[in-house]
Design a protein around this motif. Structure first.
Motif, PDB file in Angstrom:
ATOM      1  N   GLY A 263      -9.814  -7.398  -5.904  1.00 57.79           N
ATOM      2  CA  GLY A 263      -9.543  -8.731  -6.446  1.00 57.79           C
ATOM      3  C   GLY A 263     -10.357  -9.012  -7.689  1.00 57.79           C
ATOM      4  N   GLY A 264     -11.610  -8.556  -7.692  1.00 58.80           N
ATOM      5  CA  GLY A 264     -12.437  -8.732  -8.884  1.00 58.80           C
ATOM      6  C   GLY A 264     -11.893  -7.967 -10.071  1.00 58.80           C
ATOM      7  N   ALA A 265     -11.428  -6.733  -9.825  1.00 63.50           N
ATOM      8  CA  ALA A 265     -10.852  -5.938 -10.913  1.00 63.50           C
ATOM      9  C   ALA A 265      -9.611  -6.617 -11.472  1.00 63.50           C
ATOM     10  CB  ALA A 265     -10.515  -4.535 -10.413  1.00 63.50           C
ATOM     11  N   PHE A 266      -8.774  -7.152 -10.585  1.00 61.97           N
ATOM     12  CA  PHE A 266      -7.564  -7.847 -11.044  1.00 61.97           C
ATOM     13  C   PHE A 266      -7.929  -9.105 -11.836  1.00 61.97           C
ATOM     14  CE2 PHE A 266      -4.045 -10.882 -10.373  1.00 61.97           C
ATOM     15  CZ  PHE A 266      -3.022 -10.146 -10.949  1.00 61.97           C
ATOM     16  N   THR A 267      -8.919  -9.851 -11.376  1.00 62.69           N
ATOM     17  CA  THR A 267      -9.362 -11.047 -12.099  1.00 62.69           C
ATOM     18  C   THR A 267      -9.905 -10.677 -13.473  1.00 62.69           C
ATOM     19  OG1 THR A 267      -9.916 -12.120 -10.003  1.00 62.69           O
ATOM     20  CG2 THR A 267     -10.891 -13.042 -11.996  1.00 62.69           C
ATOM     21  N   LEU A 268     -10.663  -9.586 -13.539  1.00 68.72           N
ATOM     22  CA  LEU A 268     -11.187  -9.132 -14.825  1.00 68.72           C
ATOM     23  C   LEU A 268     -10.065  -8.770 -15.789  1.00 68.72           C
ATOM     24  CD1 LEU A 268     -14.124  -6.908 -13.535  1.00 68.72           C
ATOM     25  CD2 LEU A 268     -14.364  -8.977 -14.929  1.00 68.72           C
ATOM     26  N   LEU A 269      -9.014  -8.130 -15.263  1.00 65.23           N
ATOM     27  CA  LEU A 269      -7.879  -7.786 -16.114  1.00 65.23           C
ATOM     28  C   LEU A 269      -7.235  -9.042 -16.684  1.00 65.23           C
ATOM     29  CD1 LEU A 269      -5.889  -5.603 -17.188  1.00 65.23           C
ATOM     30  CD2 LEU A 269      -4.512  -6.076 -15.166  1.00 65.23           C
ATOM     31  N   PRO A 282       7.306 -22.240 -31.544  1.00 61.84           N
ATOM     32  CA  PRO A 282       6.971 -23.641 -31.829  1.00 61.84           C
ATOM     33  C   PRO A 282       7.797 -24.630 -31.015  1.00 61.84           C
ATOM     34  CG  PRO A 282       8.261 -22.709 -33.627  1.00 61.84           C
ATOM     35  CD  PRO A 282       7.934 -21.582 -32.708  1.00 61.84           C
ATOM     36  N   LEU A 283       8.892 -24.176 -30.386  1.00 62.62           N
ATOM     37  CA  LEU A 283       9.731 -25.072 -29.599  1.00 62.62           C
ATOM     38  C   LEU A 283       9.357 -25.070 -28.116  1.00 62.62           C
ATOM     39  CD1 LEU A 283      13.246 -24.380 -31.199  1.00 62.62           C
ATOM     40  CD2 LEU A 283      11.560 -26.136 -31.784  1.00 62.62           C
ATOM     41  N   THR A 284       8.386 -24.260 -27.722  1.00 55.28           N
ATOM     42  CA  THR A 284       7.968 -24.176 -26.332  1.00 55.28           C
ATOM     43  C   THR A 284       6.522 -24.644 -26.206  1.00 55.28           C
ATOM     44  OG1 THR A 284       9.431 -22.287 -25.942  1.00 55.28           O
ATOM     45  CG2 THR A 284       7.672 -22.638 -24.350  1.00 55.28           C
ATOM     46  N   PRO A 285       6.211 -25.519 -25.242  1.00 60.00           N
ATOM     47  CA  PRO A 285       4.815 -25.947 -25.058  1.00 60.00           C
ATOM     48  C   PRO A 285       3.904 -24.753 -24.788  1.00 60.00           C
ATOM     49  CG  PRO A 285       6.312 -27.356 -23.791  1.00 60.00           C
ATOM     50  CD  PRO A 285       7.133 -26.208 -24.318  1.00 60.00           C
ATOM     51  N   ASP A 286       2.700 -24.826 -25.332  1.00 63.75           N
ATOM     52  CA  ASP A 286       1.763 -23.719 -25.170  1.00 63.75           C
ATOM     53  C   ASP A 286       1.476 -23.439 -23.692  1.00 63.75           C
ATOM     54  OD1 ASP A 286       1.710 -23.613 -27.874  1.00 63.75           O
ATOM     55  OD2 ASP A 286      -0.351 -24.340 -28.116  1.00 63.75           O
ATOM     56  N   ALA A 287       1.377 -24.495 -22.885  1.00 70.27           N
ATOM     57  CA  ALA A 287       1.076 -24.314 -21.461  1.00 70.27           C
ATOM     58  C   ALA A 287       2.175 -23.511 -20.773  1.00 70.27           C
ATOM     59  CB  ALA A 287       0.904 -25.665 -20.788  1.00 70.27           C
ATOM     60  N   LEU A 288       3.437 -23.765 -21.144  1.00 69.58           N
ATOM     61  CA  LEU A 288       4.547 -23.021 -20.541  1.00 69.58           C
ATOM     62  C   LEU A 288       4.515 -21.566 -20.977  1.00 69.58           C
ATOM     63  CD1 LEU A 288       7.090 -22.919 -18.843  1.00 69.58           C
ATOM     64  CD2 LEU A 288       8.398 -23.746 -20.824  1.00 69.58           C
ATOM     65  N   GLU A 289       4.223 -21.329 -22.254  1.00 71.24           N
ATOM     66  CA  GLU A 289       4.121 -19.939 -22.724  1.00 71.24           C
ATOM     67  C   GLU A 289       2.984 -19.197 -22.020  1.00 71.24           C
ATOM     68  OE1 GLU A 289       5.148 -18.207 -26.601  1.00 71.24           O
ATOM     69  OE2 GLU A 289       4.725 -20.219 -27.372  1.00 71.24           O
ATOM     70  N   LEU A 290       1.844 -19.876 -21.836  1.00 70.16           N
ATOM     71  CA  LEU A 290       0.719 -19.253 -21.145  1.00 70.16           C
ATOM     72  C   LEU A 290       1.078 -18.939 -19.696  1.00 70.16           C
ATOM     73  CD1 LEU A 290      -2.229 -18.337 -21.038  1.00 70.16           C
ATOM     74  CD2 LEU A 290      -2.879 -20.717 -20.569  1.00 70.16           C
ATOM     75  N   ALA A 291       1.769 -19.882 -19.035  1.00 64.26           N
ATOM     76  CA  ALA A 291       2.175 -19.652 -17.646  1.00 64.26           C
ATOM     77  C   ALA A 291       3.106 -18.448 -17.549  1.00 64.26           C
ATOM     78  CB  ALA A 291       2.847 -20.896 -17.080  1.00 64.26           C
ATOM     79  N   ARG A 292       4.066 -18.353 -18.451  1.00 69.05           N
ATOM     80  CA  ARG A 292       4.964 -17.188 -18.473  1.00 69.05           C
ATOM     81  C   ARG A 292       4.174 -15.894 -18.653  1.00 69.05           C
ATOM     82  NH1 ARG A 292       9.416 -19.433 -22.805  1.00 69.05           N
ATOM     83  NH2 ARG A 292      10.600 -20.832 -21.419  1.00 69.05           N
ATOM     84  N   PHE A 293       3.204 -15.945 -19.558  1.00 68.12           N
ATOM     85  CA  PHE A 293       2.396 -14.779 -19.870  1.00 68.12           C
ATOM     86  C   PHE A 293       1.622 -14.307 -18.635  1.00 68.12           C
ATOM     87  CE2 PHE A 293      -1.769 -13.199 -21.516  1.00 68.12           C
ATOM     88  CZ  PHE A 293      -1.310 -12.082 -22.187  1.00 68.12           C
ATOM     89  N   VAL A 295       2.206 -15.050 -15.406  1.00 66.33           N
ATOM     90  CA  VAL A 295       3.112 -14.609 -14.337  1.00 66.33           C
ATOM     91  C   VAL A 295       3.631 -13.204 -14.632  1.00 66.33           C
ATOM     92  CG1 VAL A 295       5.348 -15.038 -13.244  1.00 66.33           C
ATOM     93  CG2 VAL A 295       3.748 -16.923 -13.591  1.00 66.33           C
ATOM     94  N   SER A 296       3.928 -12.942 -15.903  1.00 63.39           N
ATOM     95  CA  SER A 296       4.379 -11.604 -16.285  1.00 63.39           C
ATOM     96  C   SER A 296       3.300 -10.562 -15.996  1.00 63.39           C
ATOM     97  CB  SER A 296       4.750 -11.586 -17.769  1.00 63.39           C
ATOM     98  OG  SER A 296       5.065 -10.283 -18.198  1.00 63.39           O
ATOM     99  N   LEU A 297       2.041 -10.880 -16.302  1.00 60.63           N
ATOM    100  CA  LEU A 297       0.943  -9.963 -16.020  1.00 60.63           C
ATOM    101  C   LEU A 297       0.813  -9.710 -14.521  1.00 60.63           C
ATOM    102  CD1 LEU A 297      -1.941 -11.102 -18.400  1.00 60.63           C
ATOM    103  CD2 LEU A 297      -0.619  -9.000 -18.537  1.00 60.63           C
ATOM    104  N   MET A 298       0.925 -10.769 -13.743  1.00 60.51           N
ATOM    105  CA  MET A 298       0.814 -10.611 -12.288  1.00 60.51           C
ATOM    106  C   MET A 298       1.894  -9.694 -11.744  1.00 60.51           C
ATOM    107  SD  MET A 298      -0.106 -14.488 -11.070  1.00 60.51           S
ATOM    108  CE  MET A 298      -1.561 -15.347 -11.661  1.00 60.51           C
ATOM    109  N   GLY A 299       3.119  -9.874 -12.255  1.00 64.67           N
ATOM    110  CA  GLY A 299       4.202  -9.016 -11.805  1.00 64.67           C
ATOM    111  C   GLY A 299       4.037  -7.580 -12.262  1.00 64.67           C
ATOM    112  N   GLN A 300       3.462  -7.412 -13.452  1.00 63.96           N
ATOM    113  CA  GLN A 300       3.313  -6.077 -14.012  1.00 63.96           C
ATOM    114  C   GLN A 300       2.197  -5.286 -13.342  1.00 63.96           C
ATOM    115  OE1 GLN A 300       2.683  -6.137 -18.258  1.00 63.96           O
ATOM    116  NE2 GLN A 300       2.525  -3.916 -18.424  1.00 63.96           N
ATOM    117  N   TYR A 301       1.082  -5.967 -13.015  1.00 60.07           N
ATOM    118  CA  TYR A 301      -0.100  -5.258 -12.530  1.00 60.07           C
ATOM    119  C   TYR A 301      -0.449  -5.527 -11.071  1.00 60.07           C
ATOM    120  CZ  TYR A 301      -1.079  -4.337 -17.472  1.00 60.07           C
ATOM    121  OH  TYR A 301      -1.003  -3.916 -18.768  1.00 60.07           O
ATOM    122  N   GLY A 302       0.212  -6.483 -10.444  1.00 58.46           N
ATOM    123  CA  GLY A 302      -0.169  -6.845  -9.077  1.00 58.46           C
ATOM    124  C   GLY A 302      -0.111  -5.683  -8.106  1.00 58.46           C
TER     125      GLY A 302
END
Length: 535
Positions: A263-269, A282-293, A295-302
């Motif tokens: 879990g620590g290694a995953f958190t560090l990643l 510019p048409l998407t809120p930054d918070a939504l883009e960050l959330a997508r980013f 979630v994508s990482l979690m799916g890719q490396y989980g």
């Protein structure tokens, strides 16, 4: 655990050699790689304003290098001439700035050479934009304008194409010019208009196809070596999962410490990716883009870290069966933040020294055998430079890499191989071989040539970590791996004397520092609690 005298001697020798020869291992291109985002944005807005375009309120900046073009220049013209061409404006190193305004779909993209010369300008146009004033832009006018924008004389350049395209609300015209340089290299520039307004400028090199065909077999050979390594690594991970399930059923698999480490290694990643996140729409809120980013990482490396949890637990169970738990005892204390444990301090000291030694071994082999190293930065070096906090990214990313690789290659695989074969040399050699092969195509690691040299060099380093694992313990090789990576990937910062990069490179010594006894106060001590009532 005392540090052997020979380790001190070898580490001092290896460290001295590394610092003397490191500029030859990671030769940096001779351009300014440390321009601030604010400076690049200022230059980009100035160029946009000269073209009659507002620059927007937001800006994202990234540094990139064309590795193929740089390698071509290096191999064809020699190191010094390649460096001169790059410094003078060859379009192979660039800062890309994207200027935008929230809620406005229009974006302006500019690529600037570190010297400030314009390489790319693109202004987006929506189909329902008002029609720009139309006028026929002549070829001589386009040539003159393009030369002024790129600070290049187009005398002698030939026009290789011109085109007109009628859109519903505008007329687009494009002119493309080219000049032939030495040894088949071509430089090409284009300018595009919408009506009478410049909306596109592009300047680039065209690598000779013959060179690309000749270079392809070498890259494919390195990829083949890497695939062989991955093919050997995959069965070991499946074996690790199987050992975990068997020990879990038998009741000997521990879960808490492996869960903390994985879990620590995953958190560090995840933490290592946050400073590299850039909102681009510019048409998407930054918070939504960050959330997508995220979630994508979690799916890719989980799944990777779920498997790491199983492998660590399997390694822990085997270590207790074979060595009574001595290989992972300090690792467990480290995971629980019990850094004042004497064994953790020793692992910190020994691991740092072995990491420095590995850097010296790499340097010595490359220097003595005359292997060629490629111009940098590239690959993950660039990811670090493009982050908002290079030292933080380096520390978090490579700590999880050290945990992932050393707990897989050494803590589980080496222990399992020794248990099954009763031959320690195989337990050292096989993981080292797999480690070297899986790193064969990583261009940010030296050397670049011959094509098999990087794999061989990484095998040697992996062998050192294998010996260190059996001589010391798992935490020692984790911190050793981390120390080597932090020196390598902080090298651009260390070279320029950046205090953050220097401190991060010494991070593996932090458990040792924490374990040092606190200094005694020189003043009058406070009375002991038992004595308070007596006074």
């Amino acid at each position: 655990m005392r540090t052997p005298w020979w380790l001190w001697c070898l580490a001092l020798l290896g460290g001295a050699l590394f610092f003397l020869r490191a500029p030859q291992l990671w030769p940096l291109v001779r351009v300014d790689l440390q321009l601030s985002d604010a400076e690049v944005t200022r230059r980009a807005r100035g160029i946009a304003q000269n073209l009659g375009v507002r620059g927007g309120t937001l800006s994202t900046v990234t540094l990139s290098l064309d590795e193929t073009q740089i390698d071509f220049l290096d191999k064809t013209f020699g190191r010094e001439q390649a460096q001169r061409r790059i410094a003078e404006g060859a379009p192979v190193a660039r800062y890309s700035a994207v200027l935008s305004t929230p809620g406005d779909p229009h974006r302006i993209s500019l690529d600037l050479h570190p010297s400030g010369k314009l390489l790319v300008f693109v202004r987006t146009i929506e189909d329902d934009d008002p029609m720009p004033p139309d006028r026929a832009v002549s070829e001589p006018e386009a040539r003159k304008t393009l030369g002024a924008l790129t600070e290049t004389s187009l005398t002698g350049w030939r026009l290789i194409s011109s085109a007109r395209r009628d859109q519903p609300n505008r007329v687009e015209r494009t002119y493309v010019y080219e000049q032939l340089l030495e040894k088949g290299l071509r430089e090409r520039m284009a300018i595009g208009y919408a009506g009478g307004q410049v909306v596109r400028v592009v300047r680039n090199f065209v690598t000779p196809p013959e060179y690309l065909r000749r270079a392809r077999p070498d890259s494919q050979a390195q990829e083949t070596l890497e695939l062989i390594g991955m093919g050997m690594f995959a069965p070991l991970t499946l074996i690790g999962a199987g050992v975990f399930l068997l020990r879990l059923r038998g009741g000997t698999a521990r879960l808490r410490a492996p869960a903390i480490l994985a879990g620590g290694a995953f958190t560090l990643l995840m933490l290592s990716h946050l400073p590299r996140f850039v909102a681009t729409d510019p048409l998407t809120p930054d918070a939504l883009e960050l959330a997508r980013f995220l979630v994508s990482l979690m799916g890719q490396y989980g799944w990777t870290f779920a498997l790491l949890f199983a492998v660590i637990s399997a390694g822990d169970a085997l270590d207790r069966e074979v060595r009574g738990g001595t290989g992972g005892r300090t690792l467990d204390a480290f995971a629980r933040l019990r850094w004042r444990t004497p064994g953790v301090a020793a692992a910190s000291r020994n691991g740092f020294l072995i990491g420095v030694l590995c850097g010296g071994v790499m340097t010595a082999l490359i220097w003595l055998l005359g292997w060629r190293c490629a111009l940098q930065p590239r690959a993950f070096h660039l990811a670090i430079l493009n982050s908002t906090s290079p030292p933080l990214v380096t520390l978090t990313y490579f700590l999880q890499i050290a945990l992932l690789e050393e707990l897989g290659y050494r803590y589980f695989a080496a222990t399992w191989i020794e248990l099954k074969t009763k031959r320690r040399w195989l337990a050292i050699l096989v993981p080292a071989l797999i480690y070297g092969l899986t790193h064969a195509s990583l261009g940010f690691l030296p050397p670049a040539e011959p094509l098999w040299a990087r794999a061989l060099l990484m095998c040697v380093v992996g062998g050192i970590w294998g010996v260190a694992f059996f001589r010391f313990d798992a935490l020692t090789v984790v911190l050793s791996h981390l120390a080597a990576d932090l020196f390598i990937f902080n090298w651009p910062g260390i070279q320029r004397g950046d205090i953050g990069s220097i401190l991060v490179a010494a991070a593996p010594l932090l458990p040792l520092v924490v374990s040092l006894p606190l200094p005694r106060s020189s003043g009058t001590p406070f009375p002991h609690a038992d004595e308070v009532g007596k006074t």
